[in-house]
Design a protein around this motif. Structure first.
Motif, PDB file in Angstrom:
ATOM      1  N   LEU A   1     -36.438  39.622  47.911  1.00  0.00           N
ATOM      2  CA  LEU A   1     -36.062  40.380  49.096  1.00  0.00           C
ATOM      3  C   LEU A   1     -36.874  41.663  49.185  1.00  0.00           C
TER       4      LEU A   1
ATOM      5  N   SER B   1     -36.680  45.378  54.977  1.00  0.00           N
ATOM      6  CA  SER B   1     -35.954  44.432  55.821  1.00  0.00           C
ATOM      7  C   SER B   1     -34.477  44.405  55.443  1.00  0.00           C
ATOM      8  N   LEU B   2     -34.177  44.516  54.153  1.00  0.00           N
ATOM      9  CA  LEU B   2     -32.781  44.538  53.735  1.00  0.00           C
ATOM     10  C   LEU B   2     -32.080  45.787  54.242  1.00  0.00           C
TER      11      LEU B   2
ATOM     12  N   THR C   1     -31.150  45.310  57.770  1.00  0.00           N
ATOM     13  CA  THR C   1     -30.055  44.347  57.895  1.00  0.00           C
ATOM     14  C   THR C   1     -28.730  44.949  57.445  1.00  0.00           C
TER      15      THR C   1
ATOM     16  N   LEU D   1     -34.829  36.109  53.671  1.00  0.00           N
ATOM     17  CA  LEU D   1     -34.019  36.946  54.555  1.00  0.00           C
ATOM     18  C   LEU D   1     -33.274  36.128  55.614  1.00  0.00           C
TER      19      LEU D   1
END
Length: 162
Positions: A75, A79-80, A83, A120
């Motif tokens: 991951l 991007s995490l 999110t 993801l």
């Protein structure tokens, strides 16, 4: 050994099985429920003002778990973060994500143990109680189970409660 003891946090008398045991045979002074709440409060306070630390901790944990299970891919922090912080609610129960991801965790829509990936597009944000209850069910299986529980509870009458 007593069959019941009193929790020092909530003051309720509970069976010894409701307390975590120690190797010495003694039990802790706080019941499992109070110990869990205390731990959750500590994590909420620790991560409330630092969502980046929470995201890093989650990524580290998930990437290590995927590697241990033999899955490739890892991951990405950016991007995490997007999110975790920007997801409006739990993917299962629709609990609002009001604290920028605090009290929420990553959940694989298709669990790693059942062939899911660490990508993801397989990741959803779930509140911690839903994530624990879901276990290794797929997202669809868990929602079906949740709806069945709600339907069963809706059919209960006052006589059904002790």
């Amino acid at each position: 050994m007593p069959e019941a003891t009193i929790c020092r946090t909530c003051g309720k008398e509970k069976s010894v099985g409701d307390f975590y045991g120690r190797p010495s045979g003694c039990t802790q002074l706080h019941c499992k429920t109070c110990a869990l709440l205390k731990s959750s409060r500590r994590n909420i306070e620790r991560y409330r003002n630092d969502p980046l630390s929470r995201a890093k901790q989650i990524i580290h944990s998930q990437n290590n778990r995927a590697k241990r299970l033999g899955f490739s891919g890892s991951l990405d922090i950016h991007s995490l973060m997007g999110t975790l912080i920007n997801t409006a609610y739990c993917c299962s129960c629709r609990l609002p994500n009001l604290n920028r991801g605090v009290g929420f965790s990553l959940d694989q829509r298709q669990p790693l143990s059942r062939g899911g990936t660490n990508a993801l597009d397989n990741i959803a944000i779930a509140c911690e109680p839903c994530n624990r209850a879901k276990g290794d069910l797929t997202e669809g299986e868990y929602r079906a189970w949740l709806h069945a529980v709600v339907d069963r509870l809706a059919r209960l009458t006052p006589e059904d409660h002790p």
